[in-house]
Scaffold this motif. Structure first.
Motif, mmCIF file in Angstrom:
data_model
loop_
_atom_site.group_PDB
_atom_site.id
_atom_site.type_symbol
_atom_site.label_atom_id
_atom_site.label_comp_id
_atom_site.label_asym_id
_atom_site.label_seq_id
_atom_site.Cartn_x
_atom_site.Cartn_y
_atom_site.Cartn_z
ATOM 1 N N GLY A 290 0.803 -1.226 0.000
ATOM 2 C CA GLY A 290 0.000 0.000 0.000
ATOM 3 C C GLY A 290 0.831 1.269 0.000
ATOM 4 O O GLY A 290 0.384 2.305 -0.501
ATOM 5 N N MET A 291 2.050 1.213 0.559
ATOM 6 C CA MET A 291 2.888 2.407 0.591
ATOM 7 C C MET A 291 3.258 2.861 -0.810
ATOM 8 O O MET A 291 3.443 4.059 -1.047
ATOM 9 C CB MET A 291 4.150 2.132 1.410
ATOM 10 C CG MET A 291 4.953 3.382 1.731
ATOM 11 S SD MET A 291 3.973 4.557 2.713
ATOM 12 C CE MET A 291 5.152 5.861 2.969
ATOM 13 N N TYR A 292 3.333 1.938 -1.739
ATOM 14 C CA TYR A 292 3.632 2.312 -3.122
ATOM 15 C C TYR A 292 2.439 3.050 -3.736
ATOM 16 O O TYR A 292 2.620 4.037 -4.465
ATOM 17 C CB TYR A 292 3.969 1.068 -3.949
ATOM 18 C CG TYR A 292 5.150 0.293 -3.419
ATOM 19 C CD1 TYR A 292 6.413 0.881 -3.345
ATOM 20 C CD2 TYR A 292 5.006 -1.016 -2.972
ATOM 21 C CE1 TYR A 292 7.509 0.173 -2.855
ATOM 22 C CE2 TYR A 292 6.095 -1.731 -2.482
ATOM 23 C CZ TYR A 292 7.337 -1.130 -2.419
ATOM 24 O OH TYR A 292 8.422 -1.824 -1.920
ATOM 25 N N VAL A 293 1.226 2.576 -3.460
ATOM 26 C CA VAL A 293 0.028 3.272 -3.942
ATOM 27 C C VAL A 293 -0.068 4.639 -3.288
ATOM 28 O O VAL A 293 -0.370 5.650 -3.950
ATOM 29 C CB VAL A 293 -1.239 2.443 -3.642
ATOM 30 C CG1 VAL A 293 -2.485 3.173 -4.146
ATOM 31 C CG2 VAL A 293 -1.139 1.066 -4.275
ATOM 32 N N PHE A 294 0.195 4.688 -1.987
ATOM 33 C CA PHE A 294 0.176 5.951 -1.252
ATOM 34 C C PHE A 294 1.145 6.957 -1.871
ATOM 35 O O PHE A 294 0.800 8.129 -2.090
ATOM 36 C CB PHE A 294 0.537 5.692 0.213
ATOM 37 C CG PHE A 294 0.651 6.931 1.051
ATOM 38 C CD1 PHE A 294 -0.439 7.414 1.758
ATOM 39 C CD2 PHE A 294 1.850 7.628 1.135
ATOM 40 C CE1 PHE A 294 -0.335 8.557 2.532
ATOM 41 C CE2 PHE A 294 1.964 8.775 1.905
ATOM 42 C CZ PHE A 294 0.876 9.239 2.603
ATOM 43 N N THR A 295 2.369 6.518 -2.144
ATOM 44 C CA THR A 295 3.387 7.408 -2.714
ATOM 45 C C THR A 295 2.957 7.919 -4.084
ATOM 46 O O THR A 295 3.148 9.101 -4.412
ATOM 47 C CB THR A 295 4.728 6.666 -2.821
ATOM 48 O OG1 THR A 295 5.114 6.192 -1.528
ATOM 49 C CG2 THR A 295 5.814 7.574 -3.365
ATOM 50 N N LEU A 296 2.370 7.045 -4.890
ATOM 51 C CA LEU A 296 1.927 7.441 -6.230
ATOM 52 C C LEU A 296 0.813 8.483 -6.138
ATOM 53 O O LEU A 296 0.850 9.506 -6.853
ATOM 54 C CB LEU A 296 1.447 6.206 -6.996
ATOM 55 C CG LEU A 296 1.257 6.383 -8.510
ATOM 56 C CD1 LEU A 296 2.606 6.515 -9.193
ATOM 57 C CD2 LEU A 296 0.495 5.192 -9.094
ATOM 58 N N LEU A 297 -0.157 8.253 -5.276
ATOM 59 C CA LEU A 297 -1.243 9.219 -5.116
ATOM 60 C C LEU A 297 -0.724 10.547 -4.576
ATOM 61 O O LEU A 297 -1.119 11.620 -5.045
ATOM 62 C CB LEU A 297 -2.300 8.652 -4.164
ATOM 63 C CG LEU A 297 -3.174 7.515 -4.699
ATOM 64 C CD1 LEU A 297 -4.019 6.926 -3.569
ATOM 65 C CD2 LEU A 297 -4.070 8.003 -5.825
ATOM 66 N N ASP A 298 0.158 10.484 -3.602
ATOM 67 C CA ASP A 298 0.700 11.697 -3.001
ATOM 68 C C ASP A 298 1.467 12.515 -4.027
ATOM 69 O O ASP A 298 1.463 13.759 -3.982
ATOM 70 C CB ASP A 298 1.598 11.311 -1.824
ATOM 71 C CG ASP A 298 2.121 12.518 -1.068
ATOM 72 O OD1 ASP A 298 1.341 13.469 -0.869
ATOM 73 O OD2 ASP A 298 3.303 12.526 -0.694
ATOM 74 N N HIS A 299 2.114 11.842 -4.966
ATOM 75 C CA HIS A 299 2.944 12.530 -5.952
ATOM 76 C C HIS A 299 2.124 13.200 -7.042
ATOM 77 O O HIS A 299 2.487 14.277 -7.532
ATOM 78 C CB HIS A 299 3.913 11.520 -6.582
ATOM 79 C CG HIS A 299 5.100 12.139 -7.240
ATOM 80 N ND1 HIS A 299 6.212 12.557 -6.547
ATOM 81 C CD2 HIS A 299 5.353 12.433 -8.546
ATOM 82 C CE1 HIS A 299 7.100 13.072 -7.377
ATOM 83 N NE2 HIS A 299 6.603 13.015 -8.598
ATOM 84 N N PHE A 300 1.005 12.579 -7.417
ATOM 85 C CA PHE A 300 0.273 13.064 -8.592
ATOM 86 C C PHE A 300 -1.079 13.719 -8.286
ATOM 87 O O PHE A 300 -1.546 14.543 -9.077
ATOM 88 C CB PHE A 300 0.030 11.900 -9.568
ATOM 89 C CG PHE A 300 1.255 11.463 -10.326
ATOM 90 C CD1 PHE A 300 1.714 12.191 -11.406
ATOM 91 C CD2 PHE A 300 1.946 10.328 -9.945
ATOM 92 C CE1 PHE A 300 2.840 11.791 -12.115
ATOM 93 C CE2 PHE A 300 3.067 9.915 -10.639
ATOM 94 C CZ PHE A 300 3.525 10.650 -11.727
#
Length: 619
Positions: free
Chosen positions: A456-466
C-alpha cells in the motif's frame, strides 16, 4: 379571557403566508371588551430564487476553527520546520513571508470572499462566469483524490495510538517478530554499515505497520491488512458522524480537533526544551544563512510551501465561507487565519527541533543525520525520541492524539469541499445529505483499501505525488484568471464592499489582477520543469504506474477545457452569442439578449472586448 380567530381575509394572492384576524374578547363586570389584531405568520426565510436560505455556522468561532483546523495540518509539523532548517534557517523566512504577502494571503482572501458572496460550493460559485465552472469540478476531484490517501495517514496514527497503550513501546528493541537481522540501535552509532542497518522505530513502521517486506512493488500489493483496515474504518466513521448534518455538527467537532494540537504542541515544547541537546537543535533551526537566498531552489521551495500550506485550491475555503452570514468580515478572517497558520508552522519547528537536537546528542551524530521531513519524522524519528523518555507510553499517547486531531479536521475540510460542491450543483441531493455523505465516505474507504495492503505504501506514494501537485497549482491559476480577468477585479471588489462595507485596497486588487496570476503561472511552469518521477527509497515505479499517475492528474485538470467546450456547445445562438452567455454572470443573461454585456459588446458575427465599465482593455 377568550380568543377567536376570524376567517382570513380574501386576497388576490393565494400563495405564501396570509394575514389572519385575531379577536381578543375580555369580560369585566358584565361588560365585554373586544380588541382586534391582524397577525402575519413569519414566512420561512428564502432567497430571491425562492429556495430556503442556506444554513450558517452556529457561531463565528466555529467557522474560524474549521478554517484553522483545515489549514493547519500534518505538513505544518513534518514539512515546514525541515524546509526552514535545510534552506538557511531563519533566512528561509524571507522568501516564505514574501510569497505569503504577495500570493498566499491574497488568494486566501479571494476564496473566502468568493464563497461567502455567492453562497455556493466550489462549482456553484462560477455562476459569475459559467465557462469557468470546470475549475470548480477540478478542485472537487482533487479534494476527493487527496482523501483516498490522506485518511490512511490518520489510520497510521490511530494504529500507533492503540500500540502505545503498553508498558513498553513496541518500537524500542529489535527482538520482535517483525524485526530483521539488519535491525540495530541507531545503526551502530554511525558505523560504515549504516546503509544496511535500520533502527527499531524504522522497522516497526515499515515492517510491523506497513508490512512492506511482503511486497516487492506496486504490481504485488497483496490483500488489505485487517489491523490498518480496522483503523481506517474507525477514521471513516469519525468523519461521517462529523459531517453528516453539515456545519452544525462539524462546527462543534473542531472545538476539539482544532484546539487540541496547540495544547499538545505546547506540552511537548515544555518537555522538549528540558532535554539535553534541545537548545542546540533550536539554534540549528533558527541559524541564519543569508547566502542560501542566492539559491533559486530555496525560493521555489518557499513558494511551493505557501501554495500548499494555506489550503487554497481545494475548494474547502469556498465551501466553509459559503456558510457564513452575508455581512461577515471575510477580510479580517483571511488575515487572522492565514497568519495563525504560518505562526503555527514556525512554532512547531521549536517542538520538532528540540527533540531532534536531543536525538542528535543522545546518539552522538550530526543533526542532519536525524533531521528529515514527511512520514519519517512523525512515525520514525519522533516515536524513537519519545521512547527514550520516562513515562514514554504517556508521551506517545499524547503525541499521536495530536496527529489524529491534526489529520481529522483537515480530512473533514476536504470531504466538506466535495459534499458541499456537489450538493450545491445538484440540488436534489440537499434533501439526502446524510445518504450522500455516507456514499462519499464509503467510496473513499473502498479506494483507500489499496493503501493498506502490503504494498500500500507504493500506492500511497503514487497518489501523493500526482493527486494534488501540478493539478492544484493549475486549478488555482485558472481560478485567479477567471475572477481577475473575466469576472473583473473591480466588480469582485464591489461584491466585497457589499458584504463588509468597504472595498479592498489597491494592493489587494493589484495582487489579484497581476501578481498572483503571474506567481501561479510561474509555479505551474516550475512544477512541470522540475518534475521527477516518484520513488520510495530505492524503488523506482514502472512506466505504467507513472502513466497512471499522470492520468490521475490530468483527469482533474481536463475538467476545465471539457466543461468550457460543453458550455459553448449547449448554449443557444451563434458562437459569438454563446461565448457572451458563457462569460456573463447568469443573473445578467438578459443583457446578452439585448446585445449588451458587462465586459463585452456583441456585434454582427464578432465580439469586441472593451472592458468599458472599468476602463481596462481585456484583449
Amino acid at each position: 379571557m377568550s380568543s377567536v380567530v376570524a376567517p382570513e381575509k380574501p386576497t388576490s394572492n393565494t400563495m405564501g403566508p396570509k394575514e389572519v384576524e385575531l379577536i381578543l374578547v375580555k369580560e369585566q363586570n358584565g361588560v365585554q371588551f373586544t380588541s382586534t389584531t391582524l397577525v402575519t405568520p413569519t414566512p420561512t426565510q428564502t432567497n430571491p430564487s425562492g429556495e430556503e436560505e442556506r444554513e450558517t455556522w452556529g457561531k463565528k468561532i466555529d467557522f474560524l476553527l474549521s478554517v484553522i483546523g483545515f489549514a493547519v495540518d500534518l505538513a505544518n509539523v513534518w514539512r515546514f520546520p525541515y524546509l526552514c532548517y535545510k534552506n538557511g534557517g531563519g533566512a528561509f523566512l524571507v522568501p516564505y513571508l514574501f510569497f505569503m504577502v504577495i500570493a498566499g494571503m491574497p488568494l486566501f482572501y479571494m476564496e473566502l470572499a468568493l464563497g461567502q458572496y455567492n453562497r455556493e460550493g466550489a462549482a456553484g460559485v462560477w455562476k459569475i462566469c459559467p465557462i469557468f465552472k470546470g475549475v470548480g469540478f477540478t478542485v472537487i476531484l482533487i479534494s476527493l483524490y487527496v482523501g483516498f490517501y490522506y485518511n490512511v495517514i490518520i489510520s497510521w496514527a490511530m494504529f500507533y495510538l492503540f500500540s502505545s497503550f503498553t508498558g513498553e513501546l513496541p518500537w524500542v528493541h529489535c527482538n520482535n517478530t517483525w524485526n530483521s537481522p539488519n535491525c540495530s540501535d541507531w545503526a551502530d552509532n554511525g558505523s560504515v554499515s549504516d546503509i544496511y542497518k535500520a533502527t527499531p522505530a524504522q522497522e516497526y513502521f515499515e515492517r510491523a505497520v506497513l508490512h512492506i517486506q511482503d511486497s516487492n512493488g506496486i504490481d504485488n500489493l497483496g490483500r488489505p491488512r485487517w489491523q490498518l483496515t480496522s483503523c481506517l474504518a474507525v477514521v471513516i466513521v469519525l468523519l461521517y458522524f462529523s459531517l453528516w448534518k453539515g456545519v452544525k455538527t462539524s462546527g462543534k467537532v473542531v472545538w476539539i480537533t482544532a484546539t487540541m494540537p496547540y495544547v499538545v504542541l505546547t506540552v511537548l515544547l515544555l518537555r522538549g526544551v528540558t532535554l539535553p541537546g534541545a537548545i542546540d537543535g533550536i539554534k540549528a533551526y533558527l541559524s541564519v544563512d543569508f547566502l542560501r537566498l542566492c539559491d533559486a531552489k530555496v525560493w521555489i521551495e518557499a513558494a511551493t510551501q505557501i501554495c500548499f500550506s494555506l489550503g487554497v485550491g481545494f475548494g474547502v475555503l469556498i465551501a466553509f465561507s459559503s456558510y457564513n452570514k452575508f455581512s461577515n468580515n471575510c477580510y479580517r478572517d483571511a488575515i487572522i487565519t492565514s497568519s495563525i497558520n504560518s505562526l503555527t508552522s514556525f512554532f512547531s519547528g521549536f517542538v520538532v527541533f528540540s527533540f531532534l537536537g536531543y536525538m542528535s546528542q543522545k546518539h552522538n551524530v550530526a543533526l542532519d543525520k536525524v533531521a528529515r521531513d514527511g512520514a519519517g519524522l512523525v512515525f520514525v524519528i519522533y516515536p524513537e525520541a519519545i521512547a527514550t523518555l520516562p513515562g514514554s507510553s504517556v508521551w506517545a499517547v499524547i503525541f499521536f492524539i495530536m496527529l489524529l486531531t491534526l489529520g481529522i479536521d483537515s480530512a473533514m475540510g476536504g470531504m466538506e469541499s466535495v459534499i458541499t460542491g456537489l450538493i450545491d450543483e445538484f440540488k436534489f441531493l440537499h434533501k439526502h445529505r446524510e445518504l450522500f455523505t455516507l456514499f462519499i465516505v464509503v467510496s473513499t474507504f473502498l479506494i483507500s483499501l489499496f493503501c493498506v495492503t502490503n504494498g500500500g505504501m507504493y500506492v500511497f506514494t503514487l497518489l501523493d505525488h500526482f493527486a494534488a501537485g501540478t493539478s492544484i497549482l493549475f486549478g488555482v491559476l485558472i481560478e485567479a484568471i477567471g475572477i481577475a480577468w473575466f469576472y473583473g477585479v473591480d466588480r469582485f471588489s464591489d461584491d466585497i464592499e457589499e458584504m463588509i462595507g468597504h472595498r479592498p485596497g489597491r494592493y489587494w486588487r493589484l495582487c489579484w489582477k497581476f501578481v498572483s496570476p503571474c506567481f501561479l503561472l510561474f509555479m505551474v511552469v516550475v512544477s512541470f520543469a522540475t518534475f521527477n518521477p516518484p520513488n520510495y527509497g530505492s524503488y523506482m515505479f514502472p512506466a505504467w504506474a507513472n502513466m497512471l499517475g499522470w492520468c490521475l492528474a490530468m483527469s482533474s485538470m481536463t475538467m476545465v477545457p471539457l466543461y468550457a467546450i460543453y458550455k459553448l456547445c449547449t448554449l443557444p445562438g451563434k458562437f459569438c452569442d454563446r461565448l457572451a452567455y458563457a462569460i456573463t454572470p447568469e443573473t445578467e443573461h438578459h443583457l446578452v439578449d439585448n446585445g449588451e454585456v458587462r465586459q463585452f459588446t456583441v456585434r454582427v458575427n464578432s465580439i469586441i472586448l472593451y472592458g468599458n465599465l472599468y476602463g481596462s482593455t481585456v484583449l
